[in-house]
Design an enzyme around this catalytic site. Sequence first.
Site, PDB file in Angstrom:
ATOM      1  CB  CYS A   1      -0.929   0.019   1.197  1.00  0.00           C
ATOM      2  SG  CYS A   1      -1.998  -1.412   1.279  1.00  0.00           S
TER       3      CYS A   1
ATOM      4  CG  HIS B   1      -3.193   3.463   2.467  1.00  0.00           C
ATOM      5  ND1 HIS B   1      -3.730   3.172   1.237  1.00  0.00           N
ATOM      6  CD2 HIS B   1      -3.209   2.291   3.167  1.00  0.00           C
ATOM      7  CE1 HIS B   1      -4.063   1.893   1.195  1.00  0.00           C
ATOM      8  NE2 HIS B   1      -3.757   1.335   2.347  1.00  0.00           N
TER       9      HIS B   1
ATOM     10  CG  ASN C   1      -6.869  -0.788   1.497  1.00  0.00           C
ATOM     11  OD1 ASN C   1      -6.165  -0.343   0.585  1.00  0.00           O
ATOM     12  ND2 ASN C   1      -6.364  -1.269   2.618  1.00  0.00           N
TER      13      ASN C   1
HETATM   14  O1  UT7 Z   1      -3.792  -1.282   3.391  1.00  0.00           O
HETATM   15  C1  UT7 Z   1      -3.513  -2.345   4.223  1.00  0.00           C
HETATM   16  C2  UT7 Z   1      -3.671  -1.930   5.567  1.00  0.00           C
HETATM   17  N1  UT7 Z   1      -4.706  -2.631   6.255  1.00  0.00           N
HETATM   18  C3  UT7 Z   1      -5.465  -1.990   7.129  1.00  0.00           C
HETATM   19  O2  UT7 Z   1      -5.400  -0.814   7.258  1.00  0.00           O
HETATM   20  C4  UT7 Z   1      -6.374  -2.770   8.004  1.00  0.00           C
HETATM   21  C5  UT7 Z   1      -6.140  -2.353   9.415  1.00  0.00           C
HETATM   22  N2  UT7 Z   1      -7.098  -2.969  10.299  1.00  0.00           N
HETATM   23  C6  UT7 Z   1      -8.399  -2.635  10.295  1.00  0.00           C
HETATM   24  O3  UT7 Z   1      -8.843  -1.786   9.565  1.00  0.00           O
HETATM   25  C7  UT7 Z   1      -9.289  -3.299  11.308  1.00  0.00           C
HETATM   26  O4  UT7 Z   1      -8.495  -4.071  12.168  1.00  0.00           O
HETATM   27  C8  UT7 Z   1     -10.375  -4.196  10.662  1.00  0.00           C
HETATM   28  C9  UT7 Z   1     -11.398  -3.320   9.969  1.00  0.00           C
HETATM   29  C10 UT7 Z   1      -9.748  -5.139   9.674  1.00  0.00           C
HETATM   30  C11 UT7 Z   1     -11.082  -4.993  11.742  1.00  0.00           C
HETATM   31  O5  UT7 Z   1     -11.626  -4.108  12.708  1.00  0.00           O
HETATM   32  P1  UT7 Z   1     -11.435  -4.412  14.249  1.00  0.00           P
HETATM   33  O6  UT7 Z   1     -12.174  -3.378  14.980  1.00  0.00           O
HETATM   34  O7  UT7 Z   1      -9.950  -4.515  14.510  1.00  0.00           O
HETATM   35  O8  UT7 Z   1     -12.163  -5.789  14.414  1.00  0.00           O
HETATM   36  P2  UT7 Z   1     -11.550  -7.180  14.892  1.00  0.00           P
HETATM   37  O9  UT7 Z   1     -10.625  -7.743  13.874  1.00  0.00           O
HETATM   38  O10 UT7 Z   1     -11.044  -6.990  16.263  1.00  0.00           O
HETATM   39  O11 UT7 Z   1     -12.841  -8.072  14.912  1.00  0.00           O
HETATM   40  C12 UT7 Z   1     -13.919  -7.800  15.801  1.00  0.00           C
HETATM   41  C13 UT7 Z   1     -15.011  -8.807  15.565  1.00  0.00           C
HETATM   42  C14 UT7 Z   1     -14.516 -10.246  15.557  1.00  0.00           C
HETATM   43  O12 UT7 Z   1     -15.504 -11.018  16.221  1.00  0.00           O
HETATM   44  P3  UT7 Z   1     -15.263 -11.528  17.716  1.00  0.00           P
HETATM   45  O13 UT7 Z   1     -14.006 -12.350  17.657  1.00  0.00           O
HETATM   46  O14 UT7 Z   1     -15.099 -10.278  18.530  1.00  0.00           O
HETATM   47  O15 UT7 Z   1     -16.492 -12.299  17.994  1.00  0.00           O
HETATM   48  C15 UT7 Z   1     -14.509 -10.613  14.093  1.00  0.00           C
HETATM   49  O16 UT7 Z   1     -14.701 -11.979  13.876  1.00  0.00           O
HETATM   50  O17 UT7 Z   1     -15.616  -8.594  14.279  1.00  0.00           O
HETATM   51  C16 UT7 Z   1     -15.659  -9.836  13.569  1.00  0.00           C
HETATM   52  N3  UT7 Z   1     -15.566  -9.555  12.138  1.00  0.00           N
HETATM   53  C17 UT7 Z   1     -16.646  -9.263  11.374  1.00  0.00           C
HETATM   54  N4  UT7 Z   1     -17.949  -9.177  11.643  1.00  0.00           N
HETATM   55  C18 UT7 Z   1     -18.788  -8.855  10.644  1.00  0.00           C
HETATM   56  C19 UT7 Z   1     -14.463  -9.490  11.376  1.00  0.00           C
HETATM   57  N5  UT7 Z   1     -14.793  -9.183  10.110  1.00  0.00           N
HETATM   58  C20 UT7 Z   1     -16.146  -9.031  10.079  1.00  0.00           C
HETATM   59  C21 UT7 Z   1     -17.067  -8.696   9.070  1.00  0.00           C
HETATM   60  N6  UT7 Z   1     -18.371  -8.619   9.409  1.00  0.00           N
HETATM   61  N7  UT7 Z   1     -16.695  -8.429   7.805  1.00  0.00           N
END
Ligand code: UT7
Length: 312
Positions: free
Chosen positions: A112, A237, A267
């Site tokens: 990225c 980004h 993204n």
């Molecule tokens: O350009 C490359 C750079 N990449 C990025 O910038 C990504 C950086 N990270 C992020 O943007 C965030 O970490 C995410 C958007 C990917 C995830 O957000 P988060 O607030 O960190 O959520 P999490 O990974 O901690 O997940 C929270 C919950 C989990 O459930 P449990 O374990 O708490 O029950 C996930 O399983 O959300 C669940 N989850 C979803 N639920 C509904 C993960 N993906 C989804 C989804 N829909 N698509």
Amino acid sequence: MSAGVLGTGHYVPENVVTNKDMEKIVETSDEWIRSRTGIEERRYAPDDMDTSDMAYKAALGALEEAGVAAADIDLILVATVTPDTPFPSVSNLLQDRLGATKAAAMDVSAACSGFMYGMITAKQFIDTNAYQHVLVIGVEKLSKITDWTDRSTCVLFGDGAGAAVIGNVSDGKGILSFELGSDGSGGKHLYQDKDDHLQMNGREVFKFAVRQMPESSVNVVEKIGFNKEDVDYLIPHQANMRIMEAARERLGISEDKMATSVKKYGNTSAASIPIALSESVKDGKIKDNDLVVLVGFGGGLTWGAVALRWGR
Ligand code: UT7
């Protein structure tokens, strides 16, 4: 004279896929995607449109806006992690297709942050007077490496291309400072697996990004003796609104002074900054003499930022 942006262009595929559409593919919800990422929709290129096809369209726009003929391009740098094939490079394909007869060509791999690496590399060739015009493109067809069974990644990404022609601008304008970085110890958090799918530990990348983007933004501004209050426009980004908001708040600038195309395109990795730049120019968000900060982060881990004074 110093290196600056002579023209910008971008291309996104026509096929709009909303969060509601994603609900049909994986167990997710419009509410989850919006609240965690700010993303409302993204675009996917059709099967018969490859990375180089999108890059070509973005490049034509940038050349036109710059008023530079393809035959006058000295170097083509394409930042991508989703090339048509590992070789020949996307930049090689474009060199021929554009008719950039005298141009050298190479792809840049910095995920990225790729467009930032490309832009800053271009600056070196211009500053040393080795070259007059460098075409830098960020382009991705991430839909071809997406794991459609992984809800934690598939909802995030999109396809598209952005381009800029870098060349000489008047004194005091152009790219005034830059920062590039790499921390390979974090490679395990964002990579392509043996099945060619993108894998990401979102939480780790999030922590890194929230720290790195504001820090790099402040660094490039302070390097040229300005304060964060002097920034007129921020192009981070476009990965996640929460990360972008953290950078904006740290710089203390108002909401209307930050590009937010992640809402429409998701993204698009290396394409996100040049798409946002090109759109901001076309929408009149960036004005002559504005102090603009572009800042990226991504897989590698990598990061890069520039402070530039807009105008020719
Ligand atoms: O350009 C490359 C750079 N990449 C990025 O910038 C990504 C950086 N990270 C992020 O943007 C965030 O970490 C995410 C958007 C990917 C995830 O957000 P988060 O607030 O960190 O959520 P999490 O990974 O901690 O997940 C929270 C919950 C989990 O459930 P449990 O374990 O708490 O029950 C996930 O399983 O959300 C669940 N989850 C979803 N639920 C509904 C993960 N993906 C989804 C989804 N829909 N698509």
